[in-house]
Design a protein around this motif. Structure first.
Motif, PDB file in Angstrom:
ATOM      1  N   MET A 237       5.248 -18.972 -16.097  1.00  0.00           N
ATOM      2  CA  MET A 237       4.431 -18.924 -14.562  1.00  0.00           C
ATOM      3  C   MET A 237       5.008 -19.736 -13.696  1.00  0.00           C
ATOM      4  N   ILE A 238       5.181 -21.051 -13.683  1.00  0.00           N
ATOM      5  CA  ILE A 238       6.002 -21.762 -13.046  1.00  0.00           C
ATOM      6  C   ILE A 238       7.240 -21.318 -12.230  1.00  0.00           C
ATOM      7  N   GLY A 239       8.006 -20.802 -13.492  1.00  0.00           N
ATOM      8  CA  GLY A 239       9.269 -20.234 -13.382  1.00  0.00           C
ATOM      9  C   GLY A 239       9.241 -18.735 -12.372  1.00  0.00           C
ATOM     10  N   ALA A 240       8.441 -18.290 -12.497  1.00  0.00           N
ATOM     11  CA  ALA A 240       8.244 -16.970 -11.780  1.00  0.00           C
ATOM     12  C   ALA A 240       7.625 -17.205 -10.249  1.00  0.00           C
ATOM     13  N   ILE A 241       7.058 -18.539 -10.155  1.00  0.00           N
ATOM     14  CA  ILE A 241       6.571 -18.612  -8.693  1.00  0.00           C
ATOM     15  C   ILE A 241       7.705 -19.442  -8.112  1.00  0.00           C
ATOM     16  N   ILE A 242       8.510 -20.001  -8.783  1.00  0.00           N
ATOM     17  CA  ILE A 242       9.869 -20.737  -8.007  1.00  0.00           C
ATOM     18  C   ILE A 242      10.770 -19.586  -7.725  1.00  0.00           C
ATOM     19  N   VAL A 243      10.925 -18.726  -8.341  1.00  0.00           N
ATOM     20  CA  VAL A 243      11.808 -17.600  -8.342  1.00  0.00           C
ATOM     21  C   VAL A 243      11.174 -16.646  -7.180  1.00  0.00           C
ATOM     22  N   GLY A 244      10.035 -16.324  -7.041  1.00  0.00           N
ATOM     23  CA  GLY A 244       9.621 -15.799  -6.144  1.00  0.00           C
ATOM     24  C   GLY A 244       9.403 -16.125  -4.575  1.00  0.00           C
ATOM     25  N   LEU A 245       9.328 -17.615  -4.634  1.00  0.00           N
ATOM     26  CA  LEU A 245       9.503 -18.545  -3.618  1.00  0.00           C
ATOM     27  C   LEU A 245      10.733 -18.348  -3.005  1.00  0.00           C
ATOM     28  N   LEU A 246      11.919 -18.576  -3.942  1.00  0.00           N
ATOM     29  CA  LEU A 246      13.312 -18.538  -3.347  1.00  0.00           C
ATOM     30  C   LEU A 246      13.694 -17.093  -2.953  1.00  0.00           C
ATOM     31  N   ALA A 247      13.154 -15.959  -3.762  1.00  0.00           N
ATOM     32  CA  ALA A 247      13.373 -14.629  -3.153  1.00  0.00           C
ATOM     33  C   ALA A 247      12.782 -14.269  -1.957  1.00  0.00           C
ATOM     34  N   GLY A 248      11.597 -14.834  -1.567  1.00  0.00           N
ATOM     35  CA  GLY A 248      10.786 -14.501  -0.288  1.00  0.00           C
ATOM     36  C   GLY A 248      11.590 -15.359   0.810  1.00  0.00           C
ATOM     37  N   LEU A 249      11.890 -16.544   0.523  1.00  0.00           N
ATOM     38  CA  LEU A 249      12.551 -17.244   1.386  1.00  0.00           C
ATOM     39  C   LEU A 249      13.855 -16.771   2.036  1.00  0.00           C
ATOM     40  N   ILE A 250      14.761 -16.219   0.859  1.00  0.00           N
ATOM     41  CA  ILE A 250      15.979 -15.789   1.356  1.00  0.00           C
ATOM     42  C   ILE A 250      15.668 -14.262   2.110  1.00  0.00           C
ATOM     43  N   ALA A 251      14.707 -13.741   1.646  1.00  0.00           N
ATOM     44  CA  ALA A 251      14.496 -12.205   2.160  1.00  0.00           C
ATOM     45  C   ALA A 251      13.987 -12.643   3.864  1.00  0.00           C
ATOM     46  N   SER A 252      13.241 -13.692   3.931  1.00  0.00           N
ATOM     47  CA  SER A 252      12.663 -13.942   5.154  1.00  0.00           C
ATOM     48  C   SER A 252      13.781 -14.128   6.241  1.00  0.00           C
ATOM     49  N   LYS A 253      14.785 -15.056   5.630  1.00  0.00           N
ATOM     50  CA  LYS A 253      15.780 -15.411   6.427  1.00  0.00           C
ATOM     51  C   LYS A 253      16.772 -14.167   6.644  1.00  0.00           C
ATOM     52  N   LEU A 254      17.056 -13.331   5.658  1.00  0.00           N
ATOM     53  CA  LEU A 254      17.859 -12.251   6.140  1.00  0.00           C
ATOM     54  C   LEU A 254      17.033 -11.309   7.217  1.00  0.00           C
ATOM     55  N   MET A 255      15.828 -11.261   7.006  1.00  0.00           N
ATOM     56  CA  MET A 255      15.339 -10.260   8.106  1.00  0.00           C
ATOM     57  C   MET A 255      14.842 -11.041   9.265  1.00  0.00           C
ATOM     58  N   HIS A 256      15.252 -12.170   9.607  1.00  0.00           N
ATOM     59  CA  HIS A 256      14.793 -13.063  10.798  1.00  0.00           C
ATOM     60  C   HIS A 256      13.059 -13.050  10.886  1.00  0.00           C
ATOM     61  N   ARG A 257      12.539 -13.574   9.821  1.00  0.00           N
ATOM     62  CA  ARG A 257      11.279 -13.634   9.764  1.00  0.00           C
ATOM     63  C   ARG A 257      10.793 -15.182   9.521  1.00  0.00           C
ATOM     64  N   GLU A 258      11.280 -16.135  10.582  1.00  0.00           N
ATOM     65  CA  GLU A 258      11.022 -17.521  10.079  1.00  0.00           C
ATOM     66  C   GLU A 258       9.626 -18.080  10.608  1.00  0.00           C
ATOM     67  N   GLY A 259       9.230 -18.936   9.963  1.00  0.00           N
ATOM     68  CA  GLY A 259       7.898 -19.598  10.330  1.00  0.00           C
ATOM     69  C   GLY A 259       6.697 -18.740   9.656  1.00  0.00           C
ATOM     70  N   THR A 260       7.210 -18.259   8.451  1.00  0.00           N
ATOM     71  CA  THR A 260       5.854 -17.400   7.996  1.00  0.00           C
ATOM     72  C   THR A 260       5.120 -18.206   7.049  1.00  0.00           C
ATOM     73  N   GLY A 261       5.769 -19.307   6.300  1.00  0.00           N
ATOM     74  CA  GLY A 261       5.230 -20.413   5.387  1.00  0.00           C
ATOM     75  C   GLY A 261       5.335 -20.082   4.183  1.00  0.00           C
ATOM     76  N   CYS A 262       5.288 -21.239   3.505  1.00  0.00           N
ATOM     77  CA  CYS A 262       5.757 -21.270   1.923  1.00  0.00           C
ATOM     78  C   CYS A 262       5.014 -20.274   1.051  1.00  0.00           C
ATOM     79  N   VAL A 263       3.707 -20.221   1.298  1.00  0.00           N
ATOM     80  CA  VAL A 263       2.948 -19.472   0.474  1.00  0.00           C
ATOM     81  C   VAL A 263       3.333 -18.191   0.558  1.00  0.00           C
ATOM     82  N   TRP A 264       3.197 -17.705   1.939  1.00  0.00           N
ATOM     83  CA  TRP A 264       3.669 -16.266   2.244  1.00  0.00           C
ATOM     84  C   TRP A 264       4.902 -15.724   1.777  1.00  0.00           C
ATOM     85  N   ASN A 265       5.896 -16.675   1.891  1.00  0.00           N
ATOM     86  CA  ASN A 265       7.290 -16.477   1.139  1.00  0.00           C
ATOM     87  C   ASN A 265       7.145 -16.197  -0.398  1.00  0.00           C
ATOM     88  N   CYS A 266       6.172 -17.087  -1.138  1.00  0.00           N
ATOM     89  CA  CYS A 266       6.317 -17.133  -2.413  1.00  0.00           C
ATOM     90  C   CYS A 266       5.606 -15.481  -2.629  1.00  0.00           C
TER      91      CYS A 266
END
Length: 79
Positions: A1-30
């Motif tokens: 469960m913790i691993g899935a959250i960490i992977v989700g956080l990384l994936a959301g963060l990378i996608a937000s950066k690639l799509m130029h959607r910064e400032g959305t927050g850690c929870v939203w990225n996860c």
């Protein structure tokens, strides 16, 4: 469960950066990364594409999160 959250956080963060959607927050990225993981897995399953390991999970999550962000921008009318 913790691993899935960490992977989700990384994936959301990378996608937000690639799509130029910064400032959305850690929870939203996860959340974006986890939902993106499901969407990416579904799309890759339809296309018969498989990845392995943590890198594959992050890549699938990023692709799915980008799809989710794109669809959300179409629905919300933002560029």
């Amino acid at each position: 469960m913790i691993g899935a959250i960490i992977v989700g956080l990384l994936a959301g963060l990378i996608a937000s950066k690639l799509m130029h959607r910064e400032g959305t927050g850690c929870v939203w990225n996860c959340v974006l990364g986890i939902v993106g993981g499901f969407v990416g897995a579904w799309v890759f399953d339809l296309l018969k594409i498989t990845w392995g390991g943590v890198v594959g999970q992050i890549g699938t999550g990023v692709v799915g999160a980008i799809i989710v962000l794109y669809v959300a921008s179409l629905v919300m009318g933002k560029k």
